[in-house]
Design an enzyme around this catalytic site. Sequence first.
Site, mmCIF file in Angstrom:
data_model
loop_
_atom_site.group_PDB
_atom_site.id
_atom_site.type_symbol
_atom_site.label_atom_id
_atom_site.label_comp_id
_atom_site.label_asym_id
_atom_site.label_seq_id
_atom_site.Cartn_x
_atom_site.Cartn_y
_atom_site.Cartn_z
ATOM 1 C CB CYS A 299 2.646 -6.050 11.739
ATOM 2 S SG CYS A 299 2.256 -7.778 11.604
ATOM 3 C CG LEU A 300 2.421 -4.034 6.157
ATOM 4 C CD1 LEU A 300 3.496 -3.763 5.109
ATOM 5 C CD2 LEU A 300 1.124 -3.323 5.796
#
Length: 275
Positions: free
Chosen positions: A174-175
């Site tokens: 995930c970012l």
Amino acid sequence: MGEDKLSILKKNLRNLESIAIAYSGGVDSTFLLKVACEVLGDKVIAITAKSSTYPERELMEAKKFAEEIGVKHIIIVSEELDIEGFAKNPTNRCYYCKKELFTKIQNIAKENKVKHVVDGSNMDDTGDYRPGMIAAKELGVISPLKLSNMTKDDIRNFSKQYGLKTWNKPSFACLSSRVPYGSNITIGKLKMIENAEQFLLDLGFRQVRVRHHGEIARIEVSPEEREAFFNLNTMDKVSEKLKEIGFKYVTLDLFGYRTGSMNEVLTDKQKILNQ
């Protein structure tokens, strides 16, 4: 030995009878979904969480594959930034994220009379600091790939045999994992990261991370791709674009991409305190 692992996986899935898969569209969950559908048919639900930490390209790829194999695919909103404490980016950030996500998936599983919630964790995931796995364990989430002793290489090899396009897909996280612990996570930062990484992917780089260190973008590409930056035109393009996106300084990590590079600053004591 490898074939035995696949047989064990199928047996383990068959014993579960019906499952809801936390499906991201990555290498692991795509392979798990494919085998699960082969073994359990319509007793499988794929659930994907849409949020600001999950790039649009990943969501589109997940939707496309689910449509291709005809599995029931449910997309939910699981906005991590709405979770109390998450945006402050503590070292156990992933615990709160996974607890929220798996709780929502469990509720959907119950509504659909599905017996178990499963994820795509594998044997290689036990080697890094992963507080999200603690949440999964607390909530009784099952990891069939790990239970079948499958490593990332096993999964890629079997995926290739199945003809899955994801067999050589780069690893993805995930970012939020691009922001250093203790530095607030904002939608603005996540959008900068997503746009910067998409630009590098469009240039032809495959394994990409853009770490957000305030005004500085620290680019990680796979070790074998670093050489591509020894080109003045490429350096100029990347620097200009990332400054346009909002960074003031653009740097290349000389070691290149490696899993969990943001965890390198954590001491063993910090990891233990958050387990």
